[in-house]
Design an enzyme around this catalytic site. Sequence first.
Site, PDB file in Angstrom:
ATOM      1  N   CYS A 199      37.243  39.832  39.818  1.00 40.75           N
ATOM      2  CA  CYS A 199      36.986  39.239  41.126  1.00 40.75           C
ATOM      3  C   CYS A 199      36.386  40.292  42.055  1.00 40.75           C
ATOM      4  CB  CYS A 199      38.290  38.705  41.714  1.00 40.75           C
ATOM      5  SG  CYS A 199      38.096  37.866  43.308  1.00 40.75           S
ATOM      6  N   ASP A 241      37.225  40.859  45.006  1.00 40.00           N
ATOM      7  CA  ASP A 241      38.230  41.316  45.965  1.00 40.00           C
ATOM      8  C   ASP A 241      38.252  42.843  46.026  1.00 40.00           C
ATOM      9  OD1 ASP A 241      40.929  42.094  47.034  1.00 40.00           O
ATOM     10  OD2 ASP A 241      41.164  39.921  47.152  1.00 40.00           O
ATOM     11  N   ARG A 268      40.425  44.908  46.835  1.00 45.52           N
ATOM     12  CA  ARG A 268      41.693  45.591  46.556  1.00 45.52           C
ATOM     13  C   ARG A 268      41.919  45.871  45.070  1.00 45.52           C
ATOM     14  NH1 ARG A 268      45.253  41.070  49.306  1.00 45.52           N
ATOM     15  NH2 ARG A 268      43.631  39.861  48.220  1.00 45.52           N
ATOM     16  N   HIS A 276      43.450  37.772  39.713  1.00 47.77           N
ATOM     17  CA  HIS A 276      44.549  38.377  40.461  1.00 47.77           C
ATOM     18  C   HIS A 276      45.302  37.308  41.230  1.00 47.77           C
ATOM     19  CE1 HIS A 276      42.639  38.162  44.526  1.00 47.77           C
ATOM     20  NE2 HIS A 276      41.527  38.208  43.817  1.00 47.77           N
ATOM     21  N   CYS A 307      44.495  34.961  44.864  1.00 48.71           N
ATOM     22  CA  CYS A 307      43.020  34.924  44.913  1.00 48.71           C
ATOM     23  C   CYS A 307      42.540  33.940  45.973  1.00 48.71           C
ATOM     24  CB  CYS A 307      42.473  34.528  43.543  1.00 48.71           C
ATOM     25  SG  CYS A 307      40.670  34.441  43.476  1.00 48.71           S
TER      26      CYS A 307
END
Length: 280
Positions: free
Chosen positions: A110, A112, A114, A166, A169
């Site tokens: 993803c 993302d 993080r 994750h 999400c």
Amino acid sequence: MMLQLPHVARAGRFKTLVAPLVAGSLSTSAKLRNAPPNFFTRDLSTTSWRPRLKMAEPTSPRAVRKYLQQSHDRIFENNKKWAEEMKKKKPEFFTDLSAGQAPDYLWIGCSDSRIPAEAITGLDPGEMFIHRNIANLVNNIDLNVMSVVNYAVRHLRVKHIVVCGHYGCGGVKAAMTPKDMGLLNPWLRNIRDVYRLHQDELDTLEGEAKYDRLVELNVHEQCRNVIKTAAVQQCWAENEFPVVHGWVFGFKDGLLKDLKFDHEGQLAEIQKIYDLTKDF
């Protein structure tokens, strides 16, 4: 309510100044009241990171320009430190890096911010080929991800393909929201289709448990989509690699969960319809 914004202090280190914060939620107010004095302080001269709030609406154009310049310069300062550290640890590191890449892993994750793939897996530059998009989707009409899979398998000869989602999400949660998402609609439809395929199971769950399970099911379906590609099927038929894996990352403990995706079993099932090896 107050928020600290970065500014340049003496000795070249970034500290903070206090500026008004736009009205926030009661939960945010409580967190601020109970937080230690330096909770939102961020030292922008290092790569370490601590919890902080997003920047509030700018109080002045000058403050915004200063912050933008600092956040830009920080990257180059960190890059210089990183390069120097790598040279000290391994003098031949950049000579080896410039010679080419031969990664064992393709990571489809993803977008993302993080989830830094190399950091959470303990791998170095050159050990993992990486593709990221919203909700780690493998869509057969997405030329970007299809090109990545093809190049990684046929040219880099990767041994493992990891689809990593994750928990928490945002893309999955957005797909479960009955709302017009505009340009995101065709992308999120892929996740909604996963929900449709597993609706009986998902409808028995509620809250975060429902989101978390859809995250796992989405990873499973994207692994199946990887196996449907000609590159993966043909390379497996010839070499018995790459192996496809489905993992999920958890923010609460920083650990990867192996969903135990059955590569060979799923391949046999998929090839009843999607067999692309007959003329190979």
